[in-house]
Design an enzyme around this catalytic site. Structure first.
Site, mmCIF file in Angstrom:
data_model
loop_
_atom_site.group_PDB
_atom_site.id
_atom_site.type_symbol
_atom_site.label_atom_id
_atom_site.label_comp_id
_atom_site.label_asym_id
_atom_site.label_seq_id
_atom_site.Cartn_x
_atom_site.Cartn_y
_atom_site.Cartn_z
ATOM 1 C CE LYS A 191 -2.818 -2.463 3.294
ATOM 2 N NZ LYS A 191 -3.111 -2.563 4.730
ATOM 3 C CD GLU B 156 8.230 -0.145 -3.477
ATOM 4 O OE1 GLU B 156 7.291 0.597 -3.114
ATOM 5 O OE2 GLU B 156 8.524 -1.166 -2.850
ATOM 6 C CG ASP C 120 15.071 -0.356 4.001
ATOM 7 O OD1 ASP C 120 15.882 0.520 4.310
ATOM 8 O OD2 ASP C 120 14.677 -1.232 4.801
ATOM 9 C CE LYS D 216 14.971 4.007 5.242
ATOM 10 N NZ LYS D 216 14.528 3.005 6.246
ATOM 11 C CG ASP E 155 3.171 0.822 7.013
ATOM 12 O OD1 ASP E 155 3.940 0.708 6.050
ATOM 13 O OD2 ASP E 155 2.902 -0.126 7.777
ATOM 14 N NE ARG F 224 -0.418 1.849 4.985
ATOM 15 C CZ ARG F 224 0.635 1.132 4.602
ATOM 16 N NH1 ARG F 224 1.574 1.679 3.870
ATOM 17 N NH2 ARG F 224 0.742 -0.131 4.969
HETATM 18 P P1 IMP Z 1 13.071 -3.587 1.189
HETATM 19 O O1 IMP Z 1 12.604 -4.903 0.694
HETATM 20 O O2 IMP Z 1 13.885 -3.719 2.451
HETATM 21 O O3 IMP Z 1 13.759 -2.735 0.151
HETATM 22 O O4 IMP Z 1 11.810 -2.809 1.741
HETATM 23 C C1 IMP Z 1 10.919 -2.181 0.932
HETATM 24 C C2 IMP Z 1 9.629 -1.952 1.670
HETATM 25 O O5 IMP Z 1 9.839 -1.867 3.087
HETATM 26 C C3 IMP Z 1 9.021 -0.638 1.275
HETATM 27 O O6 IMP Z 1 8.170 -0.783 0.182
HETATM 28 C C4 IMP Z 1 8.312 -0.228 2.549
HETATM 29 O O7 IMP Z 1 7.011 -0.777 2.588
HETATM 30 C C5 IMP Z 1 9.129 -0.822 3.657
HETATM 31 N N1 IMP Z 1 10.082 0.134 4.249
HETATM 32 C C6 IMP Z 1 11.425 0.159 4.121
HETATM 33 N N2 IMP Z 1 11.969 1.194 4.783
HETATM 34 C C7 IMP Z 1 10.929 1.859 5.343
HETATM 35 C C8 IMP Z 1 10.836 3.057 6.158
HETATM 36 O O8 IMP Z 1 11.808 3.753 6.506
HETATM 37 N N3 IMP Z 1 9.574 3.400 6.531
HETATM 38 C C9 IMP Z 1 8.460 2.716 6.169
HETATM 39 N N4 IMP Z 1 8.500 1.610 5.409
HETATM 40 C C10 IMP Z 1 9.725 1.187 5.002
HETATM 41 MG MG MG Z 2 5.265 -0.930 4.511
#
Ligand code: IMP
Ligand code: MG
Length: 179
Positions: A42, A98, A102, A130, A158, A164
């Site tokens: 979301k 997106e 992260d 990030k 969130d 959100r």
């Molecule tokens: P990844 O798989 O670690 O790259 O994470 C991606 C997903 O994690 C994003 O689409 C977010 O839903 C969530 N996410 C990562 N970092 C944050 C943050 O700082 N705040 C909120 N959601 C995050």
């Molecule tokens: Mg999330």
């Protein structure tokens, strides 16, 4: 809600500017192509609804929902498809919209899955990046802005499904998720 925010990282005004800049680049780059915007629910839904209106060429949109975080502020590495796309992406120039890149685990999984469906091309547009948190190498094609390795909320993002609806992106106080 506002009391849980340590500081505003990206203001509403700055988000508007970023969206206009990204939208103009995407408009120029995808002229004459078969653009399909795929948003990840979301978190990216707020960004999607804003950036699609900054794109001035014909495009179609679709949504997909995955879970990778549960209620935690840390990546679990487990990606589960909750809702798949409605559209057959074969032949489309897919642009993934997106909210935040992260660890890269979520997007890496989604890219590999979508590639197997034979789109004409597949690229990534993320509002926030990030880089310091990357575990799986994923290179976004369009980045709104790079941010520090802090947990942020608002503008679709969130913590435990909350925050959100904040119109800006703020750093969440550590005491909120470390208690
Ligand atoms: P990844 O798989 O670690 O790259 O994470 C991606 C997903 O994690 C994003 O689409 C977010 O839903 C969530 N996410 C990562 N970092 C944050 C943050 O700082 N705040 C909120 N959601 C995050
Ligand atoms: Mg999330």
């Amino acid at each position: 809600m506002i009391n849980d925010i340590q500081s505003v990282l990206i203001s509403e005004e700055r988000i508007k500017e970023i969206n206009a800049e990204l939208g103009a680049r995407i408009t120029a780059d995808y002229e004459g192509k078969n653009l399909l915007l795929v948003s990840i629910l979301k978190g990216a839904v707020v960004f999607m609804t804003d950036i699609m209106r900054e794109i001035k060429i014909p495009c179609v949109i679709d949504f997909m929902a995955v879970s990778s975080y549960g209620d935690q502020a840390k990546s679990t590495g487990v990606v589960k498809i909750i809702k798949d796309l409605d559209i057959d992406i074969k032949g489309y120039d897919v642009l993934i919209i997106e909210d935040i890149l992260d660890s890269g685990r979520t997007l890496n999984y989604i890219i590999e899955l979508l590639k197997s469906r034979n789109p004409a091309s597949i690229k990534i547009c993320t509002l926030l990046d990030k880089p310091a948190a990357r575990v799986t190498p994923v290179k976004p094609d369009y980045v709104g802005t790079e941010i520090v390795n802090e947990f942020v909320v608002g503008y679709g993002l969130d913590y435990a499904e909350k925050y959100r609806n904040l119109p800006y992106i703020g750093i969440l106080k550590r005491e909120v998720y470390e208690k």
